[in-house]
Scaffold this active site. Structure first.
Site, mmCIF file in Angstrom:
data_model
loop_
_atom_site.group_PDB
_atom_site.id
_atom_site.type_symbol
_atom_site.label_atom_id
_atom_site.label_comp_id
_atom_site.label_asym_id
_atom_site.label_seq_id
_atom_site.Cartn_x
_atom_site.Cartn_y
_atom_site.Cartn_z
ATOM 1 N N LEU A 1 1.343 3.688 2.230
ATOM 2 C CA LEU A 1 2.222 3.852 3.394
ATOM 3 C C LEU A 1 3.147 2.653 3.555
ATOM 4 C CD1 LEU A 1 3.131 5.344 5.932
ATOM 5 C CD2 LEU A 1 1.275 4.224 7.178
ATOM 6 N N THR B 1 -5.839 6.902 12.381
ATOM 7 C CA THR B 1 -6.178 8.087 11.592
ATOM 8 C C THR B 1 -6.669 9.246 12.460
ATOM 9 O OG1 THR B 1 -7.834 8.892 10.004
ATOM 10 C CG2 THR B 1 -8.431 6.961 11.250
ATOM 11 N N LYS C 1 -11.657 2.314 12.621
ATOM 12 C CA LYS C 1 -10.246 2.473 13.001
ATOM 13 C C LYS C 1 -10.120 2.637 14.525
ATOM 14 C CE LYS C 1 -7.127 2.598 10.689
ATOM 15 N NZ LYS C 1 -6.243 1.513 10.171
ATOM 16 N N GLY D 1 0.810 -1.216 0.000
ATOM 17 C CA GLY D 1 0.000 0.000 0.000
ATOM 18 C C GLY D 1 0.845 1.269 0.000
ATOM 19 N N TYR E 1 -15.727 4.738 8.750
ATOM 20 C CA TYR E 1 -14.278 4.506 8.660
ATOM 21 C C TYR E 1 -13.603 4.853 9.995
ATOM 22 C CZ TYR E 1 -9.368 5.484 7.625
ATOM 23 O OH TYR E 1 -7.994 5.532 7.673
HETATM 24 N N1 LIG Z 1 -3.976 7.087 3.022
HETATM 25 C C1 LIG Z 1 -4.299 7.996 3.927
HETATM 26 O O1 LIG Z 1 -4.495 9.182 3.603
HETATM 27 C C2 LIG Z 1 -4.397 7.608 5.374
HETATM 28 C C3 LIG Z 1 -4.683 8.602 6.332
HETATM 29 C C4 LIG Z 1 -4.740 8.268 7.675
HETATM 30 C C5 LIG Z 1 -4.530 6.945 8.079
HETATM 31 N N2 LIG Z 1 -4.277 6.001 7.124
HETATM 32 C C6 LIG Z 1 -4.068 4.616 7.583
HETATM 33 O O2 LIG Z 1 -2.788 4.222 7.116
HETATM 34 C C7 LIG Z 1 -2.780 2.830 6.824
HETATM 35 C C8 LIG Z 1 -2.222 2.601 5.433
HETATM 36 O O3 LIG Z 1 -3.060 3.235 4.485
HETATM 37 P P1 LIG Z 1 -2.680 3.241 2.940
HETATM 38 O O4 LIG Z 1 -3.131 4.542 2.373
HETATM 39 O O5 LIG Z 1 -1.281 2.786 2.759
HETATM 40 O O6 LIG Z 1 -3.677 2.101 2.408
HETATM 41 P P2 LIG Z 1 -3.701 1.447 0.960
HETATM 42 O O7 LIG Z 1 -2.723 2.098 0.036
HETATM 43 O O8 LIG Z 1 -5.155 1.405 0.557
HETATM 44 O O9 LIG Z 1 -3.185 -0.038 1.233
HETATM 45 C C9 LIG Z 1 -3.999 -0.977 1.864
HETATM 46 C C10 LIG Z 1 -3.161 -2.224 2.112
HETATM 47 O O10 LIG Z 1 -3.963 -3.211 2.761
HETATM 48 C C11 LIG Z 1 -3.725 -4.452 2.119
HETATM 49 N N3 LIG Z 1 -4.868 -5.350 2.268
HETATM 50 C C12 LIG Z 1 -6.138 -5.131 1.889
HETATM 51 N N4 LIG Z 1 -6.897 -6.240 2.158
HETATM 52 C C13 LIG Z 1 -6.069 -7.156 2.723
HETATM 53 C C14 LIG Z 1 -6.237 -8.488 3.205
HETATM 54 N N5 LIG Z 1 -7.441 -9.105 3.207
HETATM 55 N N6 LIG Z 1 -5.159 -9.141 3.678
HETATM 56 C C15 LIG Z 1 -3.942 -8.540 3.694
HETATM 57 N N7 LIG Z 1 -3.718 -7.283 3.269
HETATM 58 C C16 LIG Z 1 -4.776 -6.600 2.784
HETATM 59 C C17 LIG Z 1 -3.510 -4.082 0.670
HETATM 60 O O11 LIG Z 1 -2.863 -5.145 -0.014
HETATM 61 P P3 LIG Z 1 -3.034 -5.357 -1.634
HETATM 62 O O12 LIG Z 1 -3.088 -3.998 -2.246
HETATM 63 O O13 LIG Z 1 -1.809 -6.160 -1.987
HETATM 64 O O14 LIG Z 1 -4.311 -6.109 -1.827
HETATM 65 C C18 LIG Z 1 -2.633 -2.854 0.815
HETATM 66 O O15 LIG Z 1 -1.289 -3.208 1.011
HETATM 67 C C19 LIG Z 1 -4.217 2.350 7.027
HETATM 68 O O16 LIG Z 1 -4.294 1.727 8.288
HETATM 69 C C20 LIG Z 1 -5.038 3.617 6.997
HETATM 70 O O17 LIG Z 1 -6.218 3.489 7.778
HETATM 71 C C21 LIG Z 1 -4.193 6.291 5.799
#
Ligand SMILES: NC(=O)c1ccc[n+]([C@@H]2O[C@H](COP(=O)([O-])OP(=O)(O)OC[C@H]3O[C@@H](n4cnc5c(N)ncnc54)[C@H](OP(=O)(O)O)[C@@H]3O)[C@@H](O)[C@H]2O)c1
Length: 298
Positions: A14, A111, A138, A12, A134
């Site tokens: 992050l 978050t 979380k 993902g 959401y």
């Molecule tokens: N992005 C933001 O702006 C933001 C802001 C605040 C907090 N966060 C938090 O930061 C964290 C990372 O966010 P991100 O933006 O990096 O998310 P992301 O890009 O959507 O990535 C999600 C990840 O979860 C994995 N995943 C989904 N379903 C799964 C399953 N069943 N088993 C194993 N892995 C699974 C995906 O793997 P595949 O892609 O390989 O399927 C991917 O690596 C999250 O906890 C999110 O709540 C994000």
């Protein structure tokens, strides 16, 4: 303590940055997990499968787990409540229980959306009050992480950007196609206040926390990390246009609250606990947004 880190969600936005940060100098043994994008370096493990999670924990025996995998898109969550519960909450049980069985501790990524955004800035000790499903999922995940292991930690972060594979991977970079299309007027939200934060900064903070953990410092409980620039999506769009010397006259500010899933107005996270441990890394948006977008220009 052995330096063995397991990263969920390593494919993902992050997770990729976190993987890179821990692999940087070879001092950590690193295992990254992914699901649909597993391959080469990343092990395929469906973390909603308890047995599969246990197996990988027993085999790798991490001392630290960075639990980044989640469904993080608020509009998707509203439509897929059960699947979100399975990934954001139940899988967090499995990850924390599996880690505890091999003596590992978990840093759960959360978050700023756990707060209602009415009374910023928010300290680590402030009471959350999420406005949407959401944020609620979380917060539930946070509670699981903190209950399942006395050494576990939560790191809350706000809107992220960084080296995206596709522009729609980040709620920041997704604005760029409209910014680039200078022949068409576009309207950008100029209401909700955000603090765009670079994934590399969060990855650095996670590594600093993990290093402190293996040195014996208590890092249990809640931490916040955030960029320090207060920007609306309109401000971010203007900064993107300026970074690429594009005109800005086609970008119009919408002063009304955003429609769709309810979001906090200003959930600014105060970072005093992490800073008190000497942790630092805050990139400037106007310096970092161009490298993040360069490969998508023109
Ligand atoms: N992005 C933001 O702006 C933001 C802001 C605040 C907090 N966060 C938090 O930061 C964290 C990372 O966010 P991100 O933006 O990096 O998310 P992301 O890009 O959507 O990535 C999600 C990840 O979860 C994995 N995943 C989904 N379903 C799964 C399953 N069943 N088993 C194993 N892995 C699974 C995906 O793997 P595949 O892609 O390989 O399927 C991917 O690596 C999250 O906890 C999110 O709540 C994000």
């Amino acid at each position: 303590m052995a330096k063995r880190v397991l990263i969920t969600g390593a494919s993902g936005l992050l997770g990729r940055a976190v993987l890179k940060e821990f692999e940087r100098d070879g001092s950590w043994s690193v295992l990254g997990l992914a699901f649909s994008r597993a391959g080469d370096k990343l092990r395929k493990v469906d973390i909603t499968d308890k047995q599969a999670v246990n197996n990988v924990m027993q085999e790798f025996k991490p001392t630290v787990v960075i639990h980044s995998a989640a469904e993080r898109r608020p509009d998707v969550v509203e439509k897929q409540v059960e699947a979100t519960q399975a990934l954001n909450v139940s899988a967090t049980h499995f990850v924390c229980q599996g880690a505890a069985q091999v003596g590992g501790s978990v840093i759960y990524i959360s978050t700023d959306y756990v707060f209602d955004g009415k009374n910023p800035p928010y300290k680590e000790t402030d009471i959350p009050n999420p406005l949407n499903t959401y944020g609620k999922s979380k917060l539930e995940g946070e509670k699981v992480a903190l209950a399942e292991g006395k050494d576990n930690a939560v790191l809350r972060v706000p809107i992220l950007y960084g080296h995206v594979e596709k522009l729609d991977e980040s709620a920041v970079t997704v604005l760029f196609p409209k910014v680039k299309n200078t022949s068409e007027t576009c309207v950008m939200s100029d209401y909700e206040r955000r603090y765009p934060t670079h994934c590399d900064d969060v990855a650095s903070v996670l590594r600093q926390l993990a290093e402190k953990k293996v040195e014996g410092t208590d890092i249990s409980g809640v931490f916040h990390w955030s960029g320090d620039e207060n920007m609306t999506k309109y401000d971010m769009a203007i900064a993107m246009a300026e970074a690429f010397n594009l005109p800005t006259s086609h970008i119009q500010a919408d002063k009304n609250p955003s429609t769709g899933t309810t979001r906090p107005y200003d959930a600014h996270l105060a970072t005093s606990r992490a800073e008190g441990l000497g942790i630092c890394k805050q990139s400037k948006f106007r310096e970092q947004i161009k490298p993040a977008l360069e490969k998508f220009f023109p």
